[in-house]
Design an enzyme around this catalytic site. Structure first.
Site, mmCIF file in Angstrom:
data_model
loop_
_atom_site.group_PDB
_atom_site.id
_atom_site.type_symbol
_atom_site.label_atom_id
_atom_site.label_comp_id
_atom_site.label_asym_id
_atom_site.label_seq_id
_atom_site.Cartn_x
_atom_site.Cartn_y
_atom_site.Cartn_z
ATOM 1 N N TYR A 1 -7.934 -0.366 4.087
ATOM 2 C CA TYR A 1 -8.520 -1.526 4.974
ATOM 3 C C TYR A 1 -9.864 -1.790 4.555
ATOM 4 O O TYR A 1 -10.245 -2.947 4.461
ATOM 5 C CB TYR A 1 -8.175 -1.326 6.569
ATOM 6 C CG TYR A 1 -6.858 -1.034 6.683
ATOM 7 C CD1 TYR A 1 -6.083 -2.329 6.882
ATOM 8 C CD2 TYR A 1 -6.289 0.091 6.874
ATOM 9 C CE1 TYR A 1 -4.618 -2.105 7.318
ATOM 10 C CE2 TYR A 1 -4.681 0.414 7.275
ATOM 11 C CZ TYR A 1 -3.987 -0.782 7.480
ATOM 12 O OH TYR A 1 -2.857 -0.933 7.699
ATOM 13 N N ASN B 1 1.443 -9.691 8.855
ATOM 14 C CA ASN B 1 1.926 -10.413 7.562
ATOM 15 C C ASN B 1 3.592 -10.463 7.713
ATOM 16 O O ASN B 1 4.192 -9.897 8.050
ATOM 17 C CB ASN B 1 1.955 -9.250 6.504
ATOM 18 C CG ASN B 1 2.562 -9.448 5.301
ATOM 19 O OD1 ASN B 1 3.005 -10.666 4.914
ATOM 20 N ND2 ASN B 1 3.120 -8.463 4.552
ATOM 21 N N CYS C 1 1.943 -5.377 2.155
ATOM 22 C CA CYS C 1 1.140 -4.902 3.200
ATOM 23 C C CYS C 1 1.565 -3.366 3.285
ATOM 24 O O CYS C 1 0.345 -2.395 3.674
ATOM 25 C CB CYS C 1 1.424 -5.439 4.647
ATOM 26 S SG CYS C 1 2.917 -5.410 4.957
ATOM 27 N N HIS C 2 2.417 -2.869 2.831
ATOM 28 C CA HIS C 2 2.662 -1.242 2.588
ATOM 29 C C HIS C 2 1.680 -0.582 2.046
ATOM 30 O O HIS C 2 1.768 0.558 1.815
ATOM 31 C CB HIS C 2 4.207 -1.114 2.313
ATOM 32 C CG HIS C 2 4.723 -1.450 0.841
ATOM 33 N ND1 HIS C 2 4.927 -2.944 0.593
ATOM 34 C CD2 HIS C 2 4.456 -0.941 -0.351
ATOM 35 C CE1 HIS C 2 5.066 -2.956 -0.508
ATOM 36 N NE2 HIS C 2 4.885 -1.758 -1.094
ATOM 37 N N GLU D 1 7.400 3.147 -5.466
ATOM 38 C CA GLU D 1 6.544 2.539 -6.360
ATOM 39 C C GLU D 1 5.570 3.651 -7.235
ATOM 40 O O GLU D 1 4.646 3.297 -8.007
ATOM 41 C CB GLU D 1 5.435 1.524 -5.772
ATOM 42 C CG GLU D 1 6.158 0.542 -5.054
ATOM 43 C CD GLU D 1 5.287 -0.612 -4.258
ATOM 44 O OE1 GLU D 1 3.887 -0.386 -4.625
ATOM 45 O OE2 GLU D 1 5.791 -1.505 -3.664
#
Length: 160
Positions: free
Chosen positions: A99, A122, A130-131, A157
């Site tokens: 952040y 979001n 946003c993850h 990912e």
């Protein structure tokens, strides 16, 4: 204004798509925080555009075959929130950002809390990633869809 929606199952849980028949304005895990409830103006229609495209791309993402979504989006929110969501889209697949880092990118070095608030709202989870936002210490922090789901997305990912 008419709002179209449809639900589908994914390996991460039930997903709700929301749109206006031209662009996607919402992608939520059913039951997540900040998910709007269908209202009187909402019509369930799995064939509304761009739902087929969104489902197909989400399925490819789940299989590890897609790392960038190309679905037309219509994101509604304040100018600040839209700027945060735009910045989120620049966080590459397989990467994370804190952040604090995100707030610096936005020219707000002391704005991590404000950025976190925008991230939390979001409306198009996963497609606006946003993850991929984590704590400055590398820890998983809040996610409207739940921390277990956030970890599963990052694992897919290879970001974690």
């Amino acid at each position: 204004m008419t709002v179209f929606y449809c639900d589908f199952d994914s390996r991460f849980g039930r997903v709700r798509l929301v749109g206006d028949g031209a662009a996607l304005s919402g992608l939520y895990f059913v039951g997540q925080k900040n998910e709007p409830e269908p209202g009187a103006q909402w019509i369930e229609n799995a064939d509304a555009a761009p739902f087929a495209q969104a489902r197909e791309q989400f399925a490819r993402y789940e299989r590890g075959e897609l790392n960038e979504f190309k679905v037309p989006l219509r994101l509604e929110g304040s100018a600040f929130r839209r700027s945060v969501w735009k910045a989120l889209r620049s966080v590459p697949y397989g990467s994370t950002v804190s952040y604090a880092e995100l707030s610096r990118v936005l020219g707000m070095p002391r704005g991590a809390r404000a950025v976190a608030g925008a991230v939390a709202h979001n409306p198009v989870t996963v497609m606006v990633p946003c993850h991929r936002v984590i704590g400055s210490d590398g820890s998983l922090t809040g996610y409207a869809g739940g921390l277990a789901r956030k970890e599963a997305l990052l694992t897919l990912e290879h970001a974690r």
